[in-house]
Design a protein around this motif. Sequence first.
Motif, short mmCIF file in Angstrom:
data_model
loop_
_atom_site.label_atom_id
_atom_site.label_comp_id
_atom_site.label_asym_id
_atom_site.label_seq_id
_atom_site.Cartn_x
_atom_site.Cartn_y
_atom_site.Cartn_z
N GLN A 3 -90.80 51.20 20.34
CA GLN A 3 -91.18 51.39 18.94
C GLN A 3 -90.89 50.16 18.07
O GLN A 3 -91.22 50.17 16.89
CB GLN A 3 -90.46 52.62 18.36
CG GLN A 3 -90.80 53.90 19.07
CD GLN A 3 -92.30 54.15 19.15
OE1 GLN A 3 -93.03 53.94 18.19
NE2 GLN A 3 -92.77 54.60 20.30
N ARG A 4 -90.32 49.11 18.67
CA ARG A 4 -90.08 47.89 17.88
C ARG A 4 -91.39 47.43 17.26
O ARG A 4 -92.43 47.44 17.90
CB ARG A 4 -89.48 46.79 18.75
CG ARG A 4 -88.02 47.06 19.08
CD ARG A 4 -87.45 46.00 19.98
NE ARG A 4 -88.16 46.12 21.27
CZ ARG A 4 -87.99 45.29 22.28
NH1 ARG A 4 -87.18 44.27 22.18
NH2 ARG A 4 -88.65 45.47 23.40
N GLY A 5 -91.32 47.07 16.00
CA GLY A 5 -92.51 46.64 15.27
C GLY A 5 -93.18 47.78 14.50
O GLY A 5 -94.03 47.52 13.65
N THR A 6 -92.81 49.02 14.77
CA THR A 6 -93.37 50.16 14.04
C THR A 6 -92.80 50.15 12.63
O THR A 6 -91.60 49.94 12.43
CB THR A 6 -93.00 51.49 14.74
OG1 THR A 6 -93.49 51.45 16.08
CG2 THR A 6 -93.58 52.69 14.01
N PRO A 7 -93.63 50.38 11.61
CA PRO A 7 -93.14 50.32 10.23
C PRO A 7 -92.08 51.36 9.91
O PRO A 7 -92.11 52.47 10.44
CB PRO A 7 -94.39 50.58 9.39
CG PRO A 7 -95.54 50.38 10.29
CD PRO A 7 -95.06 50.64 11.68
N TYR A 8 -91.17 50.99 9.00
CA TYR A 8 -90.24 51.95 8.43
C TYR A 8 -91.03 52.82 7.46
O TYR A 8 -91.78 52.32 6.62
CB TYR A 8 -89.13 51.23 7.66
CG TYR A 8 -88.19 52.20 6.96
CD1 TYR A 8 -87.01 52.58 7.56
CD2 TYR A 8 -88.52 52.74 5.72
CE1 TYR A 8 -86.16 53.49 6.93
CE2 TYR A 8 -87.68 53.65 5.09
CZ TYR A 8 -86.51 54.02 5.71
OH TYR A 8 -85.68 54.92 5.09
N VAL A 9 -90.86 54.12 7.58
CA VAL A 9 -91.46 55.07 6.64
C VAL A 9 -90.38 56.08 6.29
O VAL A 9 -89.83 56.74 7.19
CB VAL A 9 -92.68 55.81 7.26
CG1 VAL A 9 -93.18 56.91 6.36
CG2 VAL A 9 -93.79 54.82 7.58
N TRP A 10 -90.04 56.19 5.01
CA TRP A 10 -89.01 57.12 4.58
C TRP A 10 -89.40 58.53 5.01
O TRP A 10 -90.51 58.98 4.76
CB TRP A 10 -88.82 57.06 3.06
CG TRP A 10 -87.66 57.88 2.61
CD1 TRP A 10 -86.35 57.50 2.59
CD2 TRP A 10 -87.71 59.22 2.13
NE1 TRP A 10 -85.59 58.53 2.13
CE2 TRP A 10 -86.39 59.60 1.84
CE3 TRP A 10 -88.73 60.14 1.93
CZ2 TRP A 10 -86.06 60.86 1.35
CZ3 TRP A 10 -88.40 61.39 1.44
CH2 TRP A 10 -87.08 61.74 1.16
N GLY A 11 -88.51 59.22 5.72
CA GLY A 11 -88.78 60.56 6.22
C GLY A 11 -89.63 60.58 7.48
O GLY A 11 -89.97 61.65 7.98
N GLY A 12 -89.97 59.41 8.02
CA GLY A 12 -90.88 59.33 9.17
C GLY A 12 -90.21 59.69 10.48
O GLY A 12 -89.09 59.30 10.76
N THR A 13 -90.96 60.47 11.29
CA THR A 13 -90.48 60.83 12.63
C THR A 13 -91.52 60.47 13.68
O THR A 13 -91.57 61.07 14.75
CB THR A 13 -90.17 62.35 12.70
OG1 THR A 13 -91.35 63.08 12.38
CG2 THR A 13 -89.03 62.73 11.78
#
Length: 134
Positions: A3-13
């Motif tokens: 998952q490296r490189g996947t964007p941070y999304v608040w509340g994201g699963t």
Amino acid sequence: MRQRGTPYVWGGTGNGGYDCSGLMLRAYRKAGIHLPRTAAEQYHAFSRKIGWNQLKPGDLVFFSGLGHVGMISKPGYMVHAPRSGDVVKEEKLSEWRRQAFVGAVRPDPKGVRQWAKVLERRKEPAPPMLTATL
């Protein structure tokens, strides 16, 4: 690590992004261990805490008053979803991280089952209160 490189999304699963605890939730779910949703709940789900000098790959490490969680990826490194505008990444554990360190846990299915029982008890209605009559 995939998952490296996947964007941070608040509340994201997943499905488009992760926050720190959502990333840990999904990683452990792949291993057959169901964690609670938030970093604080993940920390409190296990009674046995791991010290800084005993960290091993797979341990969950908690920082900043339980406001952030990452996973030890190899000695001296963790993978995590840092903050808005950033991506999932592996990062060296710095002196700053050590100062912000709250504790760590080594998740196992037994510990999560115990936490689930605590949560179930919290959902039970409170016993009726006695009332005084005049």
